[in-house]
Design a protein around this motif. Structure first.
Motif, short mmCIF file in Angstrom:
data_model
loop_
_atom_site.label_atom_id
_atom_site.label_comp_id
_atom_site.label_asym_id
_atom_site.label_seq_id
_atom_site.Cartn_x
_atom_site.Cartn_y
_atom_site.Cartn_z
N GLY A 163 0.81 -1.22 0.00
CA GLY A 163 0.00 0.00 0.00
C GLY A 163 0.84 1.26 0.00
O GLY A 163 0.57 2.21 -0.75
N TRP A 164 1.90 1.29 0.82
CA TRP A 164 2.75 2.47 0.87
C TRP A 164 3.51 2.68 -0.44
O TRP A 164 3.69 3.82 -0.89
CB TRP A 164 3.74 2.36 2.03
N ALA A 165 3.95 1.58 -1.07
CA ALA A 165 4.65 1.70 -2.36
C ALA A 165 3.71 2.23 -3.43
O ALA A 165 4.08 3.10 -4.24
CB ALA A 165 5.22 0.35 -2.77
N VAL A 166 2.48 1.71 -3.46
CA VAL A 166 1.50 2.19 -4.44
C VAL A 166 1.13 3.65 -4.16
O VAL A 166 1.00 4.46 -5.09
CB VAL A 166 0.24 1.29 -4.42
N PHE A 167 1.00 4.01 -2.89
CA PHE A 167 0.72 5.40 -2.53
C PHE A 167 1.80 6.33 -3.08
O PHE A 167 1.50 7.39 -3.68
CB PHE A 167 0.63 5.52 -1.01
N ALA A 168 3.08 5.94 -2.91
CA ALA A 168 4.17 6.78 -3.41
C ALA A 168 4.12 6.89 -4.93
O ALA A 168 4.32 7.98 -5.49
CB ALA A 168 5.52 6.20 -2.97
N ARG A 169 3.80 5.81 -5.63
CA ARG A 169 3.74 5.85 -7.08
C ARG A 169 2.55 6.69 -7.56
O ARG A 169 2.67 7.43 -8.55
CB ARG A 169 3.65 4.43 -7.63
N VAL A 170 1.42 6.62 -6.88
CA VAL A 170 0.26 7.44 -7.25
C VAL A 170 0.59 8.92 -7.07
O VAL A 170 0.29 9.76 -7.94
CB VAL A 170 -0.98 7.05 -6.42
N ALA A 171 1.24 9.24 -5.94
CA ALA A 171 1.59 10.64 -5.69
C ALA A 171 2.56 11.16 -6.75
O ALA A 171 2.45 12.31 -7.19
CB ALA A 171 2.19 10.77 -4.29
N GLU A 172 3.51 10.32 -7.18
CA GLU A 172 4.47 10.74 -8.20
C GLU A 172 3.80 10.87 -9.57
O GLU A 172 4.14 11.77 -10.35
CB GLU A 172 5.60 9.71 -8.29
N SER A 173 2.85 9.97 -9.86
CA SER A 173 2.23 9.93 -11.18
C SER A 173 1.13 10.97 -11.34
O SER A 173 0.82 11.39 -12.46
CB SER A 173 1.65 8.53 -11.45
N GLY A 174 0.47 11.36 -10.23
CA GLY A 174 -0.58 12.35 -10.29
C GLY A 174 -1.97 11.80 -10.55
O GLY A 174 -2.94 12.54 -10.56
N SER A 175 -2.07 10.46 -10.77
CA SER A 175 -3.39 9.87 -10.97
C SER A 175 -3.33 8.36 -10.75
O SER A 175 -2.26 7.76 -10.87
CB SER A 175 -3.91 10.14 -12.38
N PHE A 176 -4.47 7.79 -10.43
CA PHE A 176 -4.52 6.35 -10.26
C PHE A 176 -4.23 5.64 -11.59
O PHE A 176 -3.57 4.61 -11.62
CB PHE A 176 -5.90 5.92 -9.75
N ALA A 177 -4.75 6.17 -12.68
CA ALA A 177 -4.58 5.54 -13.99
C ALA A 177 -3.11 5.50 -14.39
O ALA A 177 -2.60 4.48 -14.87
CB ALA A 177 -5.41 6.26 -15.03
N GLN A 233 -7.21 13.71 -1.75
CA GLN A 233 -8.48 14.35 -2.07
C GLN A 233 -8.79 14.01 -3.52
O GLN A 233 -7.98 14.27 -4.41
CB GLN A 233 -8.39 15.87 -1.88
N ARG A 234 -9.94 13.40 -3.75
CA ARG A 234 -10.27 12.93 -5.09
C ARG A 234 -11.43 13.73 -5.66
O ARG A 234 -12.38 14.05 -4.95
CB ARG A 234 -10.66 11.45 -5.06
N SER A 235 -11.30 14.02 -6.95
CA SER A 235 -12.43 14.59 -7.68
C SER A 235 -12.40 13.99 -9.08
O SER A 235 -11.48 13.26 -9.43
CB SER A 235 -12.34 16.12 -7.75
N ALA A 236 -13.37 14.30 -9.89
CA ALA A 236 -13.45 13.71 -11.23
C ALA A 236 -12.23 14.09 -12.06
O ALA A 236 -11.80 13.32 -12.92
CB ALA A 236 -14.73 14.14 -11.93
N ARG A 237 -11.67 15.27 -11.83
CA ARG A 237 -10.57 15.75 -12.67
C ARG A 237 -9.27 15.98 -11.91
O ARG A 237 -8.26 16.29 -12.55
CB ARG A 237 -10.99 17.06 -13.35
N HIS A 238 -9.30 15.84 -10.62
CA HIS A 238 -8.12 16.26 -9.87
C HIS A 238 -7.84 15.30 -8.71
O HIS A 238 -8.78 14.78 -8.09
CB HIS A 238 -8.33 17.68 -9.33
N LEU A 239 -6.56 15.08 -8.44
CA LEU A 239 -6.13 14.26 -7.32
C LEU A 239 -5.04 15.02 -6.59
O LEU A 239 -4.05 15.44 -7.20
CB LEU A 239 -5.57 12.92 -7.83
N SER A 240 -5.21 15.21 -5.29
CA SER A 240 -4.21 15.95 -4.52
C SER A 240 -4.03 15.31 -3.16
O SER A 240 -4.91 14.60 -2.66
CB SER A 240 -4.63 17.41 -4.35
N LEU A 241 -2.87 15.53 -2.58
CA LEU A 241 -2.57 14.96 -1.27
C LEU A 241 -3.28 15.74 -0.18
O LEU A 241 -3.38 16.97 -0.22
CB LEU A 241 -1.06 15.02 -1.00
#
Length: 319
Positions: free
Chosen positions: A9-23, A53-61
């Motif tokens: 989970g922590w590794a995926v969290f770091a990759r999501v934060a670096e990538s800017g989106s789940f996709a 913080q998730r929205s349809a167009r934006h993802l932020s820590l």
């Protein structure tokens, strides 16, 4: 909280934060976006905190997510670094090998052979343990071992055994003792003579012999000196205290120098098999680390020459 931390989970969290989106994180990880979302939901549920913080167009820590990011990146980096090192270690021969071997074989054969191996593979280091007793390979954390058995008997160990070479045992004594023996034509002529006995043998004083022409015989010696190490018997042989049946590789220097002589040339004792043991069940060459693969290949090539070179004429060298 019980159990291990959620490292995935922590590794995926770091990759999501670096990538800017789940996709984007999913593509880089080779996962589906729903899988990444599920992993993040699991981590947040475990923590009782929201990391994005998730929205349809934006993802932020969130504040909590930003506070955790540096350490999560370290977890991801350490994991990636560890896997890279291990992958390279299985492809490139390097690292430490802990090797167990019998005392005399280690000194007389491995000792002279291994400097060439270490020169060829400068990134490999060796830690050797020489012992004529039965060594607990797994308990001693040995990666590999050299074991010697009679005939083609496979060693009773947990792991895979690879045959390195074969050798024989020979009757020897000092030249002075040989002169006192007088005429000796058959093994039976030695019955009752003083014997220097290797106690790790099944029946130390009862010796079975085979001639190069196929004849077989047995001899029972009268024990004079007994020891569980061939090294302890060599001084007694040189001093003329009796006859011993010992392996070729142990006798070579004394035979070549004339300190001892062979009794009944053409007759040999038990054949010996020298094995390379890789600890761990189910080990194969392809599953070994590169350092073990190259050590096995080196020993197969070199020991077949060193150990077998003193075979009697007409006796085939085998590996």
């Amino acid at each position: 909280m019980t159990g291990l931390p959620d490292f995935e989970g922590w590794a995926v969290f770091a990759r999501v934060a670096e990538s800017g989106s789940f996709a984007a994180a999913a593509r880089s990880l080779g996962l589906s976006a729903p899988t990444v979302s599920k992993i993040m939901g699991r981590l947040e549920h475990r923590l009782g905190a929201t990391l994005f913080q998730r929205s349809a167009r934006h993802l932020s820590l969130t504040a909590e997510g930003a506070e955790c990011l540096d350490r999560a990146r370290r977890i991801l980096s350490e994991g990636e670094g560890l896997e890279t090192e291990l992958r390279e270690g299985t492809a490139t021969p390097r690292g430490m090998i802990r090797l167990a071997a019998p005392m005399t074989f280690g000194r007389e054969v491995l000792g002279p052979a291994l400097p060439g191996f270490l020169e060829q593979y400068p990134d490999i280091t060796l830690e050797m343990d020489l012992d004529d007793g039965v060594v607990d390979l797994l308990g001693g954390r040995f990666e590999a071992a050299v074991r010697i058995t009679s005939g083609l008997l496979r060693p009773a160990v947990s792991g895979q055994a690879f045959l390195l070479c074969r050798s024989v045992t020979r009757f020897v004594c000092s030249e002075q003792f040989r002169a006192r023996l007088g005429e000796v034509e058959n093994p039976e002529d030695l019955t009752g003579q003083p014997g220097l006995l290797y106690t790790n043998a099944a029946v130390p004083d009862f010796l079975r012999l085979r001639h190069t022409d196929g004849r077989q015989a047995s001899v029972r010696l009268k024990g004079r000196v007994s020891a569980n190490s061939g090294d302890m018997l060599l001084p007694a042989i040189r001093a003329g205290l009796g006859i011993a049946l010992l392996p070729d590789f142990m006798l070579r220097p004394d035979l070549e120098s004339g300190r001892i002589v062979e009794v009944l040339p053409g007759w040999t004792g038990a054949e010996l098999s020298v094995w390379f043991i890789v600890t761990g069940c189910g080990a194969t060459r392809t599953q070994m680390s590169a350092r073990l693969r190259v050590l096995l290949a080196y020993l197969e090539r070199v020991l077949g020459e060193i150990v077998s070179q003193d075979y009697s004429a007409g006796q085939e060298k085998t590996r």
